[in-house]
Design an enzyme around this catalytic site. Structure first.
Site, mmCIF file in Angstrom:
data_model
loop_
_atom_site.group_PDB
_atom_site.id
_atom_site.type_symbol
_atom_site.label_atom_id
_atom_site.label_comp_id
_atom_site.label_asym_id
_atom_site.label_seq_id
_atom_site.Cartn_x
_atom_site.Cartn_y
_atom_site.Cartn_z
ATOM 1 N N CYS A 24 0.869 -1.177 0.000
ATOM 2 C CA CYS A 24 0.000 0.000 0.000
ATOM 3 C C CYS A 24 0.908 1.230 0.000
ATOM 4 C CB CYS A 24 -0.970 -0.018 1.177
ATOM 5 S SG CYS A 24 -0.192 0.107 2.805
ATOM 6 N N ARG A 37 -3.488 -0.787 5.378
ATOM 7 C CA ARG A 37 -4.059 -1.777 4.465
ATOM 8 C C ARG A 37 -3.155 -2.990 4.244
ATOM 9 N NH1 ARG A 37 -5.337 2.375 -0.307
ATOM 10 N NH2 ARG A 37 -3.523 3.339 0.714
ATOM 11 N N ASP A 43 -8.082 3.930 1.211
ATOM 12 C CA ASP A 43 -7.302 4.147 2.431
ATOM 13 C C ASP A 43 -8.238 4.627 3.540
ATOM 14 O OD1 ASP A 43 -5.466 4.777 4.372
ATOM 15 O OD2 ASP A 43 -4.110 5.849 3.024
#
Length: 369
Positions: A220, A226, A337
């Site tokens: 990420c 994440r 996000d």
């Protein structure tokens, strides 16, 4: 008479490198230090050097073709099996010699003189190695042809041992003190895309099993939210599929990690992600962020990004990884996000990631036990 140079007492290492190149160009043999034992080298295009190496070998063992790295090895063996590619990427430069099937026509190996090819590869197998020592690496860079090595022996742990064994048969011995590992390189045979140890050495069978694992990397931006959640969830789903503990995954041939395109080194995971995964018995508290490096890119077998933007950014720098780098979502959707969006955003993000991973796990040809 053999010339001996103490590398640790040399003012400028470049002088030693140039001297080694000069001796090799004249068809002489040079003893180089490596992380394991000292190796005896000659230049491939020198008939005198090749003859001297075979005389020192005194048997039918093939000589070892010396390469700088994986990329150069591909010039000689473009049809290198997948497991050999994996091990050479992860072991080189380092104390592993790979024995593979003889290269075919239309390769860099086929451009060497026939008598040289016969001396390096008297049968249907060839040995390659990329030693981990700056002095031999830089010498290879300046040499007009590849270096060929005498098969390594564990007794040559010091320059004294080399001097005593070969006396005036070697023109130059480069002394860098006792070898660091105190053992020889591991000789690994590759056949039918499987590996086996022909000669034990510093790299153990356990280490080779881990080096030959499938590496899954989740990426990420900051590697705090994440991708750590994806890593933790994938470990849990994979271990459930294999019916093993998470700490046994490497023994089963799987390594799982995560990184970030703009990650700092050592940042903790987001508290929300830690809390949400803890509800499923998944502990990611010990996670520390890491940036996505060239080494991680080169070594990963499967790399999954959270967004199309992440994938595009990686492929802009490394278009050769188009088949390795994939979007996590099979539907082509970005995983948003959740940072700054509140706790429920983290819950929704985790569900999205888990759904994608469940689909991935269902399609993986995993061995059941």
């Amino acid at each position: 008479m053999t010339e001996r140079i103490n590398l640790q007492q040399t003012d400028d290492i470049r002088d030693v490198i140039h001297l080694a190149v000069q001796y090799l160009a004249k068809g002489e043999l040079v003893a180089f230090p490596t992380a394991t034992a000292y190796v005896i080298a000659g230049q491939a295009l020198s008939p005198d050097a090749m003859t001297k190496l075979k005389q020192l070998a005194g048997n039918d063992d093939p000589l070892v073709l010396c390469v700088k790295d994986f990329d150069e090895a591909l010039d000689y063996l473009p049809e290198m099996p997948p497991i050999a590619r994996k091990l050479s990427k992860r072991c080189w430069p380092g104390p592993v010699v790979l024995e593979l099937d003889r290269p075919g026509p239309d390769t860099l190996f086929s451009e060497l003189p026939a008598e040289v090819r016969q001396q390096i590869c008297p049968g249907q197998r060839i040995r390659l190695r990329a030693p981990a020592h700056e002095i031999i690496f830089q010498t290879m860079r300046l040499s007009p042809s590849p270096l060929v090595l005498l098969n390594e022996q564990s007794r040559f742990q010091t320059a004294d041992a080399v001097m005593e064994a070969f006396q005036d048969q070697i023109a130059l011995v480069i002394d860098d003190g006792p070898s660091r590992f105190g053992d020889q390189s591991t000789l690994v045979s590759i056949q039918d895309n499987q590996w086996s140890i022909l000669q034990p050495g510093v790299v153990t069978e356990t280490t080779l099993k881990r080096l030959s694992s499938e590496i899954y990397l989740f990426v990420c931006t900051g590697n705090t939210c994440r991708s750590p959640m994806a890593e933790g969830l994938f470990r849990k789903l994979l271990s459930d599929k294999l019916k093993c503990q998470e700490d046994e995954l490497s023994d089963r041939g799987f390594i799982v990690a995560s990184a970030g395109l703009a990650a700092a080194m050592g940042a903790p995971p987001s508290p929300e992600g830690v809390s949400i995964l803890a509800e499923q018995g998944i502990d990611i508290q010990a996670h520390e962020s890491q940036p996505l490096t060239e080494r991680l890119l080169d070594q990963s077998d499967h790399l999954y990004t959270m967004t199309q933007g992440h994938r595009a950014a990686i492929l802009a720098e490394r278009p050769d990884l188009a088949e390795t780098v994939r979007l996590l979502s099979p539907d082509g959707k970005d995983i948003s996000d959740p940072i700054g969006g509140g706790y429920q955003c983290y819950v929704d993000c985790k569900k999205e990631i888990e759904n994608c991973l469940n689909k991935m796990i269902a399609q993986l040809p995993l061995p059941e036990k």
